[in-house]
Motif scaffolding. Structure first.
Motif, PDB file in Angstrom:
ATOM      1  N   TYR A 231      31.705  49.524  49.857  1.00 19.00           N
ATOM      2  CA  TYR A 231      32.278  48.306  50.446  1.00 19.00           C
ATOM      3  C   TYR A 231      32.938  48.571  51.806  1.00 19.00           C
ATOM      4  O   TYR A 231      33.296  47.633  52.514  1.00 19.00           O
ATOM      5  CB  TYR A 231      33.342  47.716  49.510  1.00 19.00           C
ATOM      6  CG  TYR A 231      32.814  47.338  48.160  1.00 19.00           C
ATOM      7  CD1 TYR A 231      32.200  46.102  47.935  1.00 19.00           C
ATOM      8  CD2 TYR A 231      32.922  48.211  47.084  1.00 19.00           C
ATOM      9  CE1 TYR A 231      31.710  45.756  46.688  1.00 19.00           C
ATOM     10  CE2 TYR A 231      32.435  47.870  45.832  1.00 19.00           C
ATOM     11  CZ  TYR A 231      31.838  46.645  45.641  1.00 19.00           C
ATOM     12  OH  TYR A 231      31.353  46.302  44.401  1.00 19.00           O
TER      13      TYR A 231
ATOM     14  N   CYS B  52      37.775  39.638  51.578  1.00 22.12           N
ATOM     15  CA  CYS B  52      36.721  40.645  51.537  1.00 22.12           C
ATOM     16  C   CYS B  52      36.868  41.484  50.265  1.00 22.12           C
ATOM     17  O   CYS B  52      37.989  41.802  49.844  1.00 22.12           O
ATOM     18  CB  CYS B  52      36.807  41.552  52.765  1.00 22.12           C
ATOM     19  SG  CYS B  52      35.484  42.785  52.875  1.00 22.12           S
ATOM     20  N   ARG B  53      35.733  41.835  49.692  1.00 27.54           N
ATOM     21  CA  ARG B  53      35.755  42.759  48.560  1.00 27.54           C
ATOM     22  C   ARG B  53      35.821  44.177  49.110  1.00 27.54           C
ATOM     23  O   ARG B  53      35.006  44.557  49.950  1.00 27.54           O
ATOM     24  CB  ARG B  53      34.513  42.571  47.697  1.00 27.54           C
ATOM     25  CG  ARG B  53      34.582  43.329  46.374  1.00 27.54           C
ATOM     26  CD  ARG B  53      33.518  42.858  45.419  1.00 27.54           C
ATOM     27  NE  ARG B  53      33.695  43.434  44.101  1.00 27.54           N
ATOM     28  CZ  ARG B  53      33.012  43.066  43.025  1.00 27.54           C
ATOM     29  NH1 ARG B  53      32.093  42.108  43.130  1.00 27.54           N
ATOM     30  NH2 ARG B  53      33.227  43.634  41.853  1.00 27.54           N
TER      31      ARG B  53
END
Length: 224
Positions: free
Chosen positions: A214, A180-181
């Motif tokens: 994010y 995941c970013r």
């Protein structure tokens, strides 16, 4: 049965592949194209499980053609020039055939296609090119990747590799349920996170910030 699309500007090369495909019990011919532009139009209307792509073609090379595809099927590249091998695997192709290739070598390439089709993430590793070398890194060995301008550094179990790439491109070749970013400069392996505290997380001895834009997606994945 694996549906194959042949993309090659040489009639003799197309004929050889058609013969090999017909003689292989696991493959069938879905179509043939004389260049990459014709293949793009073909793929807009039809589908294939496997593309046999010649590298040296007029108008658009095989390597450039693959880069234009948003969600390509498996690809086997073919060429008379071995120097393209590293660039080919850097694109994540399944195999690379050096012309002229035998029916036996063709069958080995098809076996790789079948093996990849049985894997949920297509491959348990990524292949990257750095300093003229080709590295194959297992997904399970990756801790995180850090962006540094036009380059990223991939931190794994025993390596720190810096290469020309973007985090956006990296995410396309990593399984989305495992990575995941979390920041404009970081992609992390969810399984390698030691703890989360406030707007940062810890992996190994590194505290990694979590960007505001994010955070929601990250938390959904991390707590799933």
């Amino acid at each position: 049965m694996i549906k194959c699309l042949i993309i090659d500007d040489e009639p003799a090369a197309r004929d050889i592949l058609q013969t090999y495909i017909k003689d292989c019990p696991d493959t069938e011919i879905a179509g043939t194209c004389q260049d990459a532009l014709e293949a793009r139009s073909w793929l807009d209307a039809y589908s294939a499980d496997l593309l046999f792509v010649d590298i040296n073609m007029p108008k658009l090379s095989g390597l450039s053609f693959i880069k234009t595809l948003k969600d390509p099927p498996q690809v086997i590249l073919s060429t008379a020039y071995s120097e393209h091998a590293i660039d080919a695997f850097d694109l994540g192709v399944t195999d690379y055939l050096l012309k002229p290739f035998s029916f036996e070598r063709f069958l080995k390439a098809v076996d790789k296609v079948k093996q990849n089709g049985e894997k949920p993430n297509n491959s348990p590793a990524i292949t990257i090119k750095a300093d003229g070398k080709l590295f194959r890194i297992l997904h399970d060995d990756i801790f995180y990747a850090e962006s540094q301008g036009d380059y990223i550094t991939l931190h794994s179990t025993d390596k720190h590799i810096t290469f020309l790439y973007t985090l956006k491109e990296l995410l396309k070749i990593l399984p989305g349920d495992q990575f995941c970013r979390v920041h404009r400069s970081y992609v992390v392996s969810l399984s390698k996170i030691e703890f989360l505290e406030g707007n940062q997380l810890k992996i190994r001895d590194t505290l990694i910030p979590i960007g505001k834009s994010y955070k929601e997606e990250f938390l959904q994945k991390y707590t799933a």
